[in-house]
Design a protein around this motif. Sequence first.
Motif, PDB file in Angstrom:
ATOM      1  N   ASP A 114     -30.272  30.293  85.591  1.00 59.02           N
ATOM      2  CA  ASP A 114     -31.321  31.286  85.308  1.00 59.02           C
ATOM      3  C   ASP A 114     -31.940  31.148  83.920  1.00 59.02           C
ATOM      4  OD1 ASP A 114     -30.819  32.325  87.792  1.00 59.02           O
ATOM      5  OD2 ASP A 114     -29.505  33.916  87.054  1.00 59.02           O
ATOM      6  N   ALA A 115     -31.438  30.270  83.066  1.00 54.30           N
ATOM      7  CA  ALA A 115     -32.064  30.056  81.761  1.00 54.30           C
ATOM      8  C   ALA A 115     -33.245  29.102  81.918  1.00 54.30           C
ATOM      9  CB  ALA A 115     -31.062  29.483  80.774  1.00 54.30           C
ATOM     10  N   GLU A 116     -34.326  29.391  81.231  1.00 58.77           N
ATOM     11  CA  GLU A 116     -35.531  28.578  81.337  1.00 58.77           C
ATOM     12  C   GLU A 116     -35.489  27.436  80.328  1.00 58.77           C
ATOM     13  OE1 GLU A 116     -38.875  31.197  81.060  1.00 58.77           O
ATOM     14  OE2 GLU A 116     -38.160  32.479  82.693  1.00 58.77           O
ATOM     15  N   ARG A 117     -36.324  26.414  80.563  1.00 57.94           N
ATOM     16  CA  ARG A 117     -36.236  25.187  79.787  1.00 57.94           C
ATOM     17  C   ARG A 117     -36.491  25.398  78.299  1.00 57.94           C
ATOM     18  NH1 ARG A 117     -32.954  22.228  81.024  1.00 57.94           N
ATOM     19  NH2 ARG A 117     -33.810  20.832  79.432  1.00 57.94           N
ATOM     20  N   ASP A 118     -37.402  26.315  77.951  1.00 60.47           N
ATOM     21  CA  ASP A 118     -37.728  26.496  76.533  1.00 60.47           C
ATOM     22  C   ASP A 118     -36.850  27.547  75.867  1.00 60.47           C
ATOM     23  OD1 ASP A 118     -38.781  28.652  77.882  1.00 60.47           O
ATOM     24  OD2 ASP A 118     -40.602  28.766  76.657  1.00 60.47           O
ATOM     25  N   GLU A 119     -35.834  28.011  76.563  1.00 63.88           N
ATOM     26  CA  GLU A 119     -34.914  28.991  75.987  1.00 63.88           C
ATOM     27  C   GLU A 119     -33.688  28.280  75.425  1.00 63.88           C
ATOM     28  OE1 GLU A 119     -35.433  33.161  78.390  1.00 63.88           O
ATOM     29  OE2 GLU A 119     -34.289  31.575  79.369  1.00 63.88           O
ATOM     30  N   ARG A 120     -33.304  28.670  74.218  1.00 57.64           N
ATOM     31  CA  ARG A 120     -32.030  28.222  73.683  1.00 57.64           C
ATOM     32  C   ARG A 120     -30.957  29.170  74.203  1.00 57.64           C
ATOM     33  NH1 ARG A 120     -33.857  27.749  67.447  1.00 57.64           N
ATOM     34  NH2 ARG A 120     -35.385  29.244  68.193  1.00 57.64           N
ATOM     35  N   LEU A 121     -29.894  28.606  74.728  1.00 61.51           N
ATOM     36  CA  LEU A 121     -28.822  29.411  75.303  1.00 61.51           C
ATOM     37  C   LEU A 121     -27.819  29.757  74.210  1.00 61.51           C
ATOM     38  CD1 LEU A 121     -28.068  30.448  78.148  1.00 61.51           C
ATOM     39  CD2 LEU A 121     -26.506  28.522  78.312  1.00 61.51           C
ATOM     40  N   LEU A 122     -27.469  31.029  74.120  1.00 66.92           N
ATOM     41  CA  LEU A 122     -26.587  31.511  73.060  1.00 66.92           C
ATOM     42  C   LEU A 122     -25.407  32.254  73.660  1.00 66.92           C
ATOM     43  CD1 LEU A 122     -26.142  31.998  69.974  1.00 66.92           C
ATOM     44  CD2 LEU A 122     -27.435  34.117  70.263  1.00 66.92           C
ATOM     45  N   CYS A 123     -24.210  31.907  73.211  1.00 70.42           N
ATOM     46  CA  CYS A 123     -23.018  32.598  73.696  1.00 70.42           C
ATOM     47  C   CYS A 123     -22.074  32.837  72.524  1.00 70.42           C
ATOM     48  CB  CYS A 123     -22.312  31.782  74.771  1.00 70.42           C
ATOM     49  SG  CYS A 123     -21.568  30.276  74.143  1.00 70.42           S
ATOM     50  N   TRP A 124     -21.144  33.750  72.730  1.00 65.97           N
ATOM     51  CA  TRP A 124     -20.094  33.964  71.749  1.00 65.97           C
ATOM     52  C   TRP A 124     -19.157  32.760  71.832  1.00 65.97           C
ATOM     53  CZ3 TRP A 124     -20.842  37.562  68.293  1.00 65.97           C
ATOM     54  CH2 TRP A 124     -19.810  37.863  67.389  1.00 65.97           C
ATOM     55  N   ALA A 125     -18.914  32.101  70.695  1.00 63.67           N
ATOM     56  CA  ALA A 125     -18.236  30.806  70.707  1.00 63.67           C
ATOM     57  C   ALA A 125     -16.897  30.854  71.421  1.00 63.67           C
ATOM     58  CB  ALA A 125     -18.054  30.312  69.275  1.00 63.67           C
ATOM     59  N   SER A 126     -16.134  31.914  71.188  1.00 63.08           N
ATOM     60  CA  SER A 126     -14.797  31.979  71.784  1.00 63.08           C
ATOM     61  C   SER A 126     -14.835  32.232  73.285  1.00 63.08           C
ATOM     62  CB  SER A 126     -13.974  33.071  71.094  1.00 63.08           C
ATOM     63  OG  SER A 126     -14.621  34.335  71.206  1.00 63.08           O
ATOM     64  N   ARG A 127     -16.013  32.604  73.820  1.00 62.52           N
ATOM     65  CA  ARG A 127     -16.139  32.843  75.261  1.00 62.52           C
ATOM     66  C   ARG A 127     -16.626  31.609  76.021  1.00 62.52           C
ATOM     67  NH1 ARG A 127     -16.911  38.169  76.849  1.00 62.52           N
ATOM     68  NH2 ARG A 127     -16.918  37.268  78.943  1.00 62.52           N
TER      69      ARG A 127
END
Length: 672
Positions: A353-366
Amino acid sequence: MLGLPTLRVCLPEFQRLCHLGSPGARHASAVAGWGLKPSSRKARAHAERHQLPYVAIEDGFLRSWGLGVEGHPPHSLVVDHLGIYYDASRPSTLEHLILEAVDAPEAELIRARDGMERLRELRLSKYNHAPDRQLFDDNRPRVLVVDQTAGDASIAGGLAEADDFQRMLDAARAEHPESEILVKVHPDVIVGKKAGHLLEAGQLPGCRLIGDNLNPWSLLDAVHCVYVVSSQLGFEALLAGKRVICHGVPFYAGWGLTDDRRNCPRRGVQRSLVQVFSAAYLRYARYANPYTGQATDFEEALELIGDQTRQQRRLAGRWATYGLSSWKRGFVGDFLGHDAKVRHLRHEHPPKDAERDERLLCWASRLDVSAEERCRAQDHALWRMEDGFLRSIGLGVDLARPLSLVVDALGIHYDASRESELERTLNEASFSPALLRRAARLRERLVTLRLSKYNVPAKYNVTAKYNVPGARRIQRPEGGRLLLVPGQVESDASIVHGTLDIRTNGALLAAVRQANPDARILYKPHPDVATGARIGALRQADEHLYDREVGDVDIVDVLDMVDEVHTMCSLTGFEALLRGRRVVTYGMPFYAGWGLTEDRHTCPRRRRRLDLDALVAATLILYPLYVDPGSRRLCNAETAVALLEQHRAEHHRPAWRTHLYRWYRNIFIGKH
């Protein structure tokens, strides 16, 4: 004006400020208004009617990252008791300061030279939100002609009129027939929201209309000469070493620095660019930090806006987060800045569901290995986020809102198995003398204020009724070497990715005791373990490995008394380095491998020896993001330290909500 967070601190000569129509106005000794703008007519009329001094206030020359109309508060104001800098029809305080600048002390001129150079390096202007990019690839000669919006008070104040803009354009074309003429008009003029003077210039041969919102330095890079009526851009052109032709009388005209097509009889004396800069930026403008409410100076304002600009540009664009709790979703957007567009994904399988021009961000430990592999397979940009090193007053596990986070495009600082942005900075960055001096001041201030990551004031557990700073103090035990072993959360990602052979608090204590049989060892459990929320409590069989537990003693008090810190990868080791303590690492924390610690292991990627202030500069100034919780705007390390100092003074004990949440967490969520 009274709503400006920097107004009162920029007016120390007045003890009380009130609205013009309030009862207190009857006892006023002066009337202040916004320069000579139409909004100040009532104030000026009142002052004249009651024979009171009128004080003109305006934004300073280095105002802020963003625009005032978008709610960004000013970092500087000018206060003029005689006139206002853009009105050449009468004397102003700035004009007097420039006339007197011939006697400026050498120390002030050195500050001015350094400030000019730093402005050039940071490419800062009055506002700093506009994109900074190269405009042209060729070397064709170009000249810049600067339009202004119709009715701008500085036009009449600069002894000019609307027709002067056309005369200026005609002069530029005639005097530079070989050059392309760039005509800079306000973006609002292009879309019809405001009126300008040179909107039709783009139809003329050899002229090009520039209506984009651009960093002024982008324009100055492209030209060799600048024509203005009264725009501040002319002064920035002088800083950039360009020839400047003035068809009005701005504050910097009449001193021999510009080619003036209109005269001001009160001036006409020679002043250097350094002298004019010193008078305008160091003496005339007043500076304050809008997030702390404290008075500051030009240099501190410059670095704060510079840090904001650097991070805003780095983080601008579209982001998609995944795996964040609803609590973290509430503040993560603040740390990504004004120009970030953030969308929260609900699934747990990135990058679905993330689009190509989106940077994906998550909590590192997850982040798990399968998620990384999916992102890599789909060539999707993956960024990691974690708490910063000066986090808060209180614990993250208690839902204390952070003042700092780190966002990393390569890895994360505690993962020694791969490069992180912090490690790359430490390996490759050029640390200027100015940055190292700034890091040294920051380090000294942290030590003086006794600040650490969480700044938990005392014994901080679920049964403590009051958590008063200094609840327990201890004297240094007599004898030989005194060692501190800080406990860690054993399930923490920093243990998983930052250690090799020793991964529990008990094993660490055993190794330290074996290597130091005659030393006295203090053991301090991690605050999250002490609250009962996280895993890491010692077994009873390990308690003989240390001499004293200091879980309810402030970490700074402990660091002040010990000789050494022995740690797997705790941030306490970094805090010990700040205080000049010997640090021995049994894992590979971010501060190991640079020649500052004694390390049980090595990291071949870390190939540089650094001094302590370079480590501080990278770790606390360049790498983290800081947000003022009041305004929810990006700030910088020095601001965060001042906010922590203020918040700690107000913090006496955890709120009842914190006690209730701890009870719920320990009963229904459990340790993790």
